[in-house]
Design a protein around this motif. Structure first.
Motif, PDB file in Angstrom:
ATOM      1  N   ARG A  91       0.838  -1.202   0.000  1.00 52.68           N
ATOM      2  CA  ARG A  91       0.000   0.000   0.000  1.00 52.68           C
ATOM      3  C   ARG A  91       0.871   1.248   0.000  1.00 52.68           C
ATOM      4  O   ARG A  91       0.600   2.210  -0.733  1.00 52.68           O
ATOM      5  N   VAL A  92       1.898   1.249   0.845  1.00 50.65           N
ATOM      6  CA  VAL A  92       2.800   2.397   0.910  1.00 50.65           C
ATOM      7  C   VAL A  92       3.486   2.589  -0.441  1.00 50.65           C
ATOM      8  O   VAL A  92       3.579   3.709  -0.951  1.00 50.65           O
ATOM      9  N   ILE A  93       3.952   1.505  -1.025  1.00 51.51           N
ATOM     10  CA  ILE A  93       4.618   1.584  -2.325  1.00 51.51           C
ATOM     11  C   ILE A  93       3.661   2.140  -3.382  1.00 51.51           C
ATOM     12  O   ILE A  93       4.041   2.964  -4.216  1.00 51.51           O
ATOM     13  N   ALA A  94       2.396   1.713  -3.343  1.00 48.51           N
ATOM     14  CA  ALA A  94       1.408   2.198  -4.311  1.00 48.51           C
ATOM     15  C   ALA A  94       1.144   3.688  -4.125  1.00 48.51           C
ATOM     16  O   ALA A  94       1.033   4.436  -5.099  1.00 48.51           O
ATOM     17  N   GLU A 144      12.014  -0.478  -2.524  1.00 48.60           N
ATOM     18  CA  GLU A 144      10.872  -1.243  -2.018  1.00 48.60           C
ATOM     19  C   GLU A 144      11.259  -2.013  -0.765  1.00 48.60           C
ATOM     20  O   GLU A 144      10.467  -2.130   0.173  1.00 48.60           O
ATOM     21  N   LEU A 145      12.471  -2.537  -0.739  1.00 52.08           N
ATOM     22  CA  LEU A 145      12.954  -3.230   0.453  1.00 52.08           C
ATOM     23  C   LEU A 145      12.999  -2.267   1.637  1.00 52.08           C
ATOM     24  O   LEU A 145      12.645  -2.629   2.768  1.00 52.08           O
ATOM     25  N   ALA A 146      13.412  -1.025   1.388  1.00 54.35           N
ATOM     26  CA  ALA A 146      13.455  -0.024   2.451  1.00 54.35           C
ATOM     27  C   ALA A 146      12.052   0.242   3.006  1.00 54.35           C
ATOM     28  O   ALA A 146      11.874   0.421   4.210  1.00 54.35           O
ATOM     29  N   VAL A 171       9.216   5.958  -9.385  1.00 49.58           N
ATOM     30  CA  VAL A 171       9.244   4.535  -9.697  1.00 49.58           C
ATOM     31  C   VAL A 171      10.311   3.911  -8.804  1.00 49.58           C
ATOM     32  O   VAL A 171      11.501   4.153  -8.981  1.00 49.58           O
ATOM     33  N   LEU A 172       9.894   3.128  -7.853  1.00 50.94           N
ATOM     34  CA  LEU A 172      10.826   2.626  -6.857  1.00 50.94           C
ATOM     35  C   LEU A 172      11.615   1.425  -7.367  1.00 50.94           C
ATOM     36  O   LEU A 172      11.074   0.535  -8.005  1.00 50.94           O
ATOM     37  N   SER A 173      12.897   1.423  -7.051  1.00 53.46           N
ATOM     38  CA  SER A 173      13.747   0.282  -7.363  1.00 53.46           C
ATOM     39  C   SER A 173      13.496  -0.825  -6.344  1.00 53.46           C
ATOM     40  O   SER A 173      12.805  -0.626  -5.337  1.00 53.46           O
ATOM     41  N   SER A 204      18.336   5.285   2.628  1.00 51.39           N
ATOM     42  CA  SER A 204      19.332   4.218   2.680  1.00 51.39           C
ATOM     43  C   SER A 204      19.423   3.454   1.374  1.00 51.39           C
ATOM     44  O   SER A 204      20.424   2.791   1.100  1.00 51.39           O
ATOM     45  N   ALA A 205      18.377   3.544   0.555  1.00 52.18           N
ATOM     46  CA  ALA A 205      18.407   2.879  -0.741  1.00 52.18           C
ATOM     47  C   ALA A 205      19.326   3.599  -1.714  1.00 52.18           C
ATOM     48  O   ALA A 205      19.813   3.001  -2.674  1.00 52.18           O
ATOM     49  N   ALA A 206      19.517   4.907  -1.481  1.00 52.79           N
ATOM     50  CA  ALA A 206      20.506   5.698  -2.225  1.00 52.79           C
ATOM     51  C   ALA A 206      20.355   5.619  -3.743  1.00 52.79           C
ATOM     52  O   ALA A 206      21.315   5.427  -4.470  1.00 52.79           O
ATOM     53  N   THR A 207      19.154   5.775  -4.242  1.00 56.06           N
ATOM     54  CA  THR A 207      18.923   5.824  -5.682  1.00 56.06           C
ATOM     55  C   THR A 207      18.255   7.150  -6.016  1.00 56.06           C
ATOM     56  O   THR A 207      17.649   7.804  -5.161  1.00 56.06           O
ATOM     57  N   GLU A 208      18.351   7.540  -7.264  1.00 51.40           N
ATOM     58  CA  GLU A 208      17.820   8.839  -7.656  1.00 51.40           C
ATOM     59  C   GLU A 208      16.319   8.920  -7.465  1.00 51.40           C
ATOM     60  O   GLU A 208      15.788   9.955  -7.069  1.00 51.40           O
TER      61      GLU A 208
END
Length: 215
Positions: free
Chosen positions: A134-137, A151-153, A145-147, A193-197
């Motif tokens: 739900r949070v990801i949605a 999503e793991l974070a 667009v989450l990597s 912590s995922a450190a992506t753009e």
């Protein structure tokens, strides 16, 4: 507690009734304190008949835990009409409300994850996965667009929320609003912590919106 008069119900209706009674009783007792005798008496059936609908006491307890989890998920559904950050904050409000109203229900679900019952752990894992998705949605509604790492974070943040709320229930060392603020602000921090753009963009959105909401 008043004993219900025995009425003829279909097997599915009787099973649903027994589960509902079990969930209701969790308001005043832990799952492991649910008495088969009391459930049967309240439903107006014999103790033996209860086991016609459930394979064992453990099976009955698992179904009660599953129903309690489904009720929590229903009550904490994010509002799709709200902007993403407001939807998340509102869902957190509803989540804390539910846990405050049903502390034993919630603790039973969380502690079931640490039990030796694989099916009970599956109920918990399914519930946690639903909350994380739900949070990801909701985050996706902001355009990010989450990597896989992001999503793991988010899944980690859900576990963080659960632990914080359980410990807060036991101590209440600070105000509920402070708990909500902690949980809301921790999502961007953990996502970093995922450190992506894509996550950095998300953090900028969440941080900006949180600052506006705090004014």
């Amino acid at each position: 507690m008043t004993t219900a008069k025995r009425t003829r119900l279909s097997p599915d209706a009787r099973r649903a009734q027994l589960i509902e009674l079990g969930v209701d009783m969790l308001a005043t007792r832990r799952l492991d304190e649910l008495s088969v005798e009391l459930i049967a008496q309240t439903a107006g059936i014999s103790r033996g008949l209860l086991f016609h609908y459930f394979a064992s006491k453990q099976d009955f307890h698992r179904e009660v835990a599953r129903a309690a989890a489904q009720e929590m998920i229903r009550r904490t559904e994010p509002d799709p009409e709200l902007p993403p950050v407001e939807a998340l904050r509102s869902a957190l409000h509803a989540f804390i409300d539910y846990v405050e109203e049903n502390p034993d229900n919630y603790k039973t679900l969380v502690r079931g994850a640490a039990s030796g019952d694989e099916q009970m752990r599956a109920v918990f894992d399914e519930t946690r996965a639903t909350m994380a998705q739900r949070v990801i949605a909701v985050i996706g509604q902001s355009g990010a667009v989450l990597s896989a790492r992001a999503e793991l974070a988010v899944h980690g943040w859900v576990a963080f929320v659960e632990e914080c709320v359980v410990r807060w229930l036991d101590t209440r060392d600070f105000a509920r609003d402070e708990l909500l603020e902690l949980l809301t602000k921790s999502l961007p921090a953990i996502a970093l912590s995922a450190a992506t753009e894509d996550v950095r963009s998300l953090v900028e959105i969440l941080t900006a919106d949180a600052a506006i909401g705090a004014r």
